[in-house]
Design an enzyme around this catalytic site. Structure first.
Site, mmCIF file in Angstrom:
data_model
loop_
_atom_site.group_PDB
_atom_site.id
_atom_site.type_symbol
_atom_site.label_atom_id
_atom_site.label_comp_id
_atom_site.label_asym_id
_atom_site.label_seq_id
_atom_site.Cartn_x
_atom_site.Cartn_y
_atom_site.Cartn_z
ATOM 1 N N HIS A 53 0.758 -1.164 -0.024
ATOM 2 C CA HIS A 53 0.152 -0.100 0.100
ATOM 3 C C HIS A 53 0.960 1.380 -0.126
ATOM 4 O O HIS A 53 0.647 2.112 -0.815
ATOM 5 C CB HIS A 53 -0.940 0.156 1.212
ATOM 6 C CG HIS A 53 -2.009 -0.836 1.234
ATOM 7 N ND1 HIS A 53 -2.430 -1.637 2.080
ATOM 8 C CD2 HIS A 53 -2.836 -0.928 0.087
ATOM 9 C CE1 HIS A 53 -3.369 -2.564 1.824
ATOM 10 N NE2 HIS A 53 -3.818 -2.262 0.545
ATOM 11 N N CYS B 145 -5.920 -1.195 -16.332
ATOM 12 C CA CYS B 145 -5.843 -0.043 -15.375
ATOM 13 C C CYS B 145 -5.027 -0.430 -14.253
ATOM 14 O O CYS B 145 -4.889 0.253 -13.081
ATOM 15 C CB CYS B 145 -7.330 0.377 -15.285
ATOM 16 S SG CYS B 145 -8.243 -1.091 -14.264
#
Length: 539
Positions: free
Chosen positions: A187, A494
């Site tokens: 993250h 994406c």
């Protein structure tokens, strides 16, 4: 590690490209839980104040960061709202333990449970728990214990860094991040790339020395107390990178990218409406992915129809006639949402998430679909369902959506059914792509890679195996692209791969002609495609 008479060099793995030169600041988490305790009442009040303060701090970070960063922080918010845990800690205070001791004991036990879990997702969450433990302890100490003040432009060095700590650092003056462990798919790495912060991970053991640091996110090196020659070479590499970035920015204003005579559409991913303020966003061919989870991170409960409609409509108006692909809520997995997602799943990544969750919670999903149906009348909206495994799921979503459009029209509210597509991120969907009656497909390379390779992308220990360019991953991407070419169905990618220069030749050779990246990567990716097209390569 490489050494010289005047400097040391360490090599790791690139997580975010860029260059940083500045003071080395170590940020090592403190687990010391000592302070002078007061009476039972004073300790209970002190802990309640520290928890409330921590909750506010995290909420403020989430509000500022928005998007996926806010979703990452929701795990900590959810834990602070766990009444069973909090009551047990206050009971411990009632038995005579200090607030810090009671809090640390409870959190350390939770951290131990997470670290001993077989599930890698739970193991990865232990760092979030440690971060929350230290935040509350720092609040109990009056703000001490969250680490040193970090001067602007510093190279921040840590064993690992939780997202909340990254978001607290002021990166406006530049700087970089050097992690002894960590993962390029974590993250924090995603946040660093989105903000253009150079980051290198898995540097190994570094001594507590080094007043000056040179961080090369391109070459994945960290140099401490560099010699004059090291400084000269570093500045040379940085200048080449700067000129490359400047050339890339100039290319944005030129005609669209092409490769082997075919036009390459370059779209952007956005986490929230404010991402459209990025100076380069205007040059995109459209929006390939608008994540809607930021709406779930707002304080005060789940978003109502009008709140959602205003956000979607603002993006569609900004895009004018360019296409906008909005993904329905992709909650679950590593993005828990109180009041929406299911608690206590043994393996959330393989649990009730994405479209599975939305279909299971129609009272929430219906509100989103109503807002999207109203926004669709502008004519440039495409809606994408995430985490789709079987055609029946797509058809169930389509039927619910169509019923909602009919209901709105019966209420004399302008609404229409937009084009519907799916994220191709489950291997089963890629293998059986011909069975889906979708208007378009968008490959989510992050999840696709972790499911194909059986590697949790947030687990640094598995980073060497987590290779998006693995032949098995590329085979599924090529299979999906070929189906699109054969049937005339739009296919884009994406995920993070689209924004990685090293991946571009493989993606183009797989047959992809639409890529969606962060606005900050748009210029460099267009520049790289132009170089590949002219035979310049990546060097």
């Amino acid at each position: 590690m490489q050494g010289s008479a005047t400097g040391l060099a360490y090599r790791g793995r690139t997580a975010s490209i860029g260059f940083a030169r500045g003071p080395l600041v170590r940020v090592d988490a403190s687990t010391t839980c000592e302070r002078v305790a007061g009476t039972l009442v004073e300790e209970a009040l002190a802990l309640r104040k520290a928890i409330d303060l921590a909750s506010g701090q995290i909420a403020e970070l989430a509000a500022i960061a928005g998007g996926e960063a806010a979703q990452i922080l929701e795990f900590q918010v959810a834990l602070l709202e766990d009444q069973d845990l909090i009551e047990a800690i206050f009971s411990s205070i009632g038995e005579g333990n200090g607030a810090d001791v009671a809090w640390c004991s409870a959190l350390d036990a939770q951290i131990g449970d997470y670290n001993s879990a077989e599930d890698e997702y739970l193991k990865a969450r232990s760092s979030d728990l440690a971060d929350l433990r230290d935040r509350v302890i720092a609040n109990l100490r009056g703000g001490e214990g969250r680490g040193p003040e970090i001067p602007g432009g510093s190279v921040v060095c840590a064993d690992d860094l939780p997202p909340s700590r990254f978001l607290e650092i002021d990166w406006s003056a530049g700087g970089g991040l050097a992690l002894l462990r960590g993962s390029p798919t974590s993250h924090v790495a995603m946040l660093a790339r989105a903000r253009g912060i150079p980051m290198v991970v898995q540097l190994g053991a570094i001594p507590q020395v080094g007043a000056t640091a040179l961080l090369d996110g391109e070459g994945a090196t960290l140099e401490l107390d560099p010699s004059a020659e090291q400084l000269r070479l570093f500045e040379q590499r940085r200048e080449i990178h700067r000129k490359s970035r400047a050339s890339a920015r100039a290319i944005l204003r030129r005609p669209t990218a092409s490769w082997r005579g075919e036009r390459i559409k370059l779209l952007i991913n956005i986490q929230r409406v404010e991402d459209l303020d990025h100076a380069d966003a205007q040059y995109a061919d459209g929006i390939g992915l608008m994540r809607t989870e930021f709406l779930l991170a707002e304080r005060g409960g789940l978003p109502d129809e009008e709140t959602q409609y205003r956000a979607y409509d603002a993006v569609l108006r900004w895009a004018d006639r360019r296409p906008v692909t909005i993904r329905t809520f992709d909650a679950g997995g590593d993005k828990p949402v109180p009041g929406f997602t299911i608690d206590g799943e043994a393996n959330p990544f393989l649990g009730v998430r994405g479209l599975r969750l939305c279909l299971a919670r129609p009272e929430i999903f219906t509100v989103q679909l109503r807002a999207l149906a109203r926004a669709a009348v502008r004519g440039n909206l495409r809606v994408m369902f995430p985490m789709v495994t079987a055609p029946d799921e797509l058809e169930a979503g389509r039927k619910l959506f169509a019923d909602i459009v009919q209901s709105l029209q019966a209420e004399r509210i302008a609404a229409m059914l937009p084009e519907l597509g799916i994220m191709v991120e489950v291997p089963a969907a890629a293998l059986a792509i011909a069975t889906f009656k979708a208007a378009f497909f968008s490959i989510g390379s992050n999840d696709l890679a972790q499911y194909v390779l059986a590697c949790d992308r947030s687990n640094g220990a598995l980073a060497p195996l987590m290779d998006s360019l693995h032949p098995a991953v590329l085979e599924l991407i090529a299979r999906t692209a070929e189906h699109g070419r054969r049937t005339g169905t739009s296919v884009s990618l994406c995920g993070d791969m689209a924004g990685e220069e090293r991946c571009l030749p493989a993606l183009l050779n797989c047959g992809l002609r639409q890529l969606s990246v962060n606005a900050s990567s748009l210029a460099q990716i267009k520049h790289t495609i132009d170089r590949l097209s002219s035979g310049g390569g990546l060097g």
